[in-house]
Design a protein around this motif. Structure first.
Motif, PDB file in Angstrom:
ATOM      1  N   LYS A  48       0.894  -1.261  -0.010  1.00  0.00           N
ATOM      2  CA  LYS A  48      -0.100  -0.036   0.012  1.00  0.00           C
ATOM      3  C   LYS A  48       0.855   1.135  -0.001  1.00  0.00           C
ATOM      4  N   GLU A  49       0.262   2.278  -0.440  1.00  0.00           N
ATOM      5  CA  GLU A  49       0.982   3.518  -0.346  1.00  0.00           C
ATOM      6  C   GLU A  49       1.615   3.982   0.916  1.00  0.00           C
ATOM      7  N   GLY A  50       2.877   4.074   0.934  1.00  0.00           N
ATOM      8  CA  GLY A  50       3.824   4.587   2.344  1.00  0.00           C
ATOM      9  C   GLY A  50       4.624   3.372   2.657  1.00  0.00           C
ATOM     10  N   ASP A  51       4.116   2.217   2.505  1.00  0.00           N
ATOM     11  CA  ASP A  51       4.928   0.940   3.063  1.00  0.00           C
ATOM     12  C   ASP A  51       6.256   1.169   2.713  1.00  0.00           C
ATOM     13  N   THR A  52       7.106   0.575   3.773  1.00  0.00           N
ATOM     14  CA  THR A  52       8.598   0.818   3.586  1.00  0.00           C
ATOM     15  C   THR A  52       9.196  -0.483   3.202  1.00  0.00           C
ATOM     16  N   LEU A  53      10.191  -0.626   2.434  1.00  0.00           N
ATOM     17  CA  LEU A  53      11.195  -1.723   2.291  1.00  0.00           C
ATOM     18  C   LEU A  53      12.588  -1.565   2.484  1.00  0.00           C
ATOM     19  N   ARG A  54      13.139  -2.193   3.457  1.00  0.00           N
ATOM     20  CA  ARG A  54      14.413  -2.143   3.791  1.00  0.00           C
ATOM     21  C   ARG A  54      15.332  -3.302   3.003  1.00  0.00           C
ATOM     22  N   ILE A  55      16.349  -2.889   2.239  1.00  0.00           N
ATOM     23  CA  ILE A  55      17.057  -3.985   1.760  1.00  0.00           C
ATOM     24  C   ILE A  55      18.485  -3.673   2.223  1.00  0.00           C
ATOM     25  N   GLN A  56      19.127  -4.821   3.019  1.00  0.00           N
ATOM     26  CA  GLN A  56      20.168  -5.008   3.497  1.00  0.00           C
ATOM     27  C   GLN A  56      21.510  -5.637   2.940  1.00  0.00           C
ATOM     28  N   ALA A  57      22.683  -5.169   2.837  1.00  0.00           N
ATOM     29  CA  ALA A  57      23.673  -5.730   2.131  1.00  0.00           C
ATOM     30  C   ALA A  57      23.951  -7.199   2.375  1.00  0.00           C
ATOM     31  N   ASP A  58      23.498  -7.708   3.297  1.00  0.00           N
ATOM     32  CA  ASP A  58      23.822  -9.174   3.839  1.00  0.00           C
ATOM     33  C   ASP A  58      22.584  -9.996   3.312  1.00  0.00           C
ATOM     34  N   GLY A  59      21.784  -9.566   2.096  1.00  0.00           N
ATOM     35  CA  GLY A  59      20.968 -10.318   1.519  1.00  0.00           C
ATOM     36  C   GLY A  59      19.487 -10.660   2.167  1.00  0.00           C
ATOM     37  N   THR A  60      19.195  -9.810   3.134  1.00  0.00           N
ATOM     38  CA  THR A  60      17.936  -9.940   3.807  1.00  0.00           C
ATOM     39  C   THR A  60      17.127  -8.589   3.563  1.00  0.00           C
ATOM     40  N   PHE A  61      15.968  -8.715   3.763  1.00  0.00           N
ATOM     41  CA  PHE A  61      15.079  -7.389   3.594  1.00  0.00           C
ATOM     42  C   PHE A  61      13.895  -7.564   4.771  1.00  0.00           C
ATOM     43  N   HIS A  62      13.413  -6.286   4.881  1.00  0.00           N
ATOM     44  CA  HIS A  62      12.500  -6.387   5.648  1.00  0.00           C
ATOM     45  C   HIS A  62      11.304  -5.412   5.340  1.00  0.00           C
ATOM     46  N   SER A  63      10.169  -5.684   5.171  1.00  0.00           N
ATOM     47  CA  SER A  63       8.964  -4.930   4.391  1.00  0.00           C
ATOM     48  C   SER A  63       7.664  -5.100   5.183  1.00  0.00           C
ATOM     49  N   GLN A  64       6.900  -3.866   5.355  1.00  0.00           N
ATOM     50  CA  GLN A  64       5.800  -3.755   6.107  1.00  0.00           C
ATOM     51  C   GLN A  64       4.702  -4.455   5.523  1.00  0.00           C
ATOM     52  N   SER A  65       4.783  -4.784   4.213  1.00  0.00           N
ATOM     53  CA  SER A  65       3.646  -5.479   3.466  1.00  0.00           C
ATOM     54  C   SER A  65       4.087  -7.253   3.357  1.00  0.00           C
ATOM     55  N   TRP A  66       5.333  -7.447   3.274  1.00  0.00           N
ATOM     56  CA  TRP A  66       5.870  -8.809   3.170  1.00  0.00           C
ATOM     57  C   TRP A  66       6.292  -9.554   4.242  1.00  0.00           C
ATOM     58  N   GLY A  67       6.867  -8.604   5.207  1.00  0.00           N
ATOM     59  CA  GLY A  67       7.565  -9.223   6.518  1.00  0.00           C
ATOM     60  C   GLY A  67       9.120  -9.251   6.113  1.00  0.00           C
ATOM     61  N   SER A  68       9.655 -10.194   6.601  1.00  0.00           N
ATOM     62  CA  SER A  68      11.186 -10.473   6.678  1.00  0.00           C
ATOM     63  C   SER A  68      11.523 -11.676   5.901  1.00  0.00           C
ATOM     64  N   GLY A  69      12.793 -11.604   5.080  1.00  0.00           N
ATOM     65  CA  GLY A  69      13.428 -12.546   4.352  1.00  0.00           C
ATOM     66  C   GLY A  69      14.577 -12.306   3.434  1.00  0.00           C
ATOM     67  N   THR A  70      14.879 -13.142   2.449  1.00  0.00           N
ATOM     68  CA  THR A  70      16.147 -12.775   1.781  1.00  0.00           C
ATOM     69  C   THR A  70      15.629 -12.328   0.318  1.00  0.00           C
TER      70      THR A  70
END
Length: 113
Positions: A48-70
């Motif tokens: 949705k509008e305004g959701d954030t996605l954090r991509i990290q250099a170690d191959g992981t991510f965290h998203s408000q809409s998808w949760g955490s993963g690789t």
């Protein structure tokens, strides 16, 4: 002909570097925090509008809409993997030299910027 050679060589080199820049997305260029811009009321893939996605250099991510993963990058495509699903999408650059964006859905103009 001799004076034209450096100009032609420069143009070919510039064109090749532009293509490489637009289709190569190493981790150091894409790591960081992205904010979703979704036109319309309904999101796509749960974004949705305004959701954030954090991509990290170690191959992981965290998203408000998808949760955490690789994630995994292959050329201009990125695949996000969570416990339940895998979401494949691609990168794009507006006008060849803009900041990389992660397309969520091209037709709805939904992307992480």
């Amino acid at each position: 002909m001799i004076k034209r050679s450096p100009i032609i060589l420069f143009c070919l080199l510039f064109f090749a570097l532009t293509l490489a820049y637009n289709y190569a997305f190493p981790v150091f260029l894409i790591k960081g925090t992205y904010v979703a811009h979704v036109q319309g009321q309904d999101g796509y893939l749960g974004v949705k509008e305004g959701d954030t996605l954090r991509i990290q250099a170690d191959g992981t991510f965290h998203s408000q809409s998808w949760g955490s993963g690789t994630y995994r990058i292959a050329n201009d495509e990125i695949t996000f993997r969570t416990e339940n699903e895998a979401i494949s999408t691609s990168f794009k650059r507006p006008y060849f030299y803009g900041s990389p964006r992660i397309a969520i859905f091209y037709d709805l103009i939904a992307e992480f910027v």
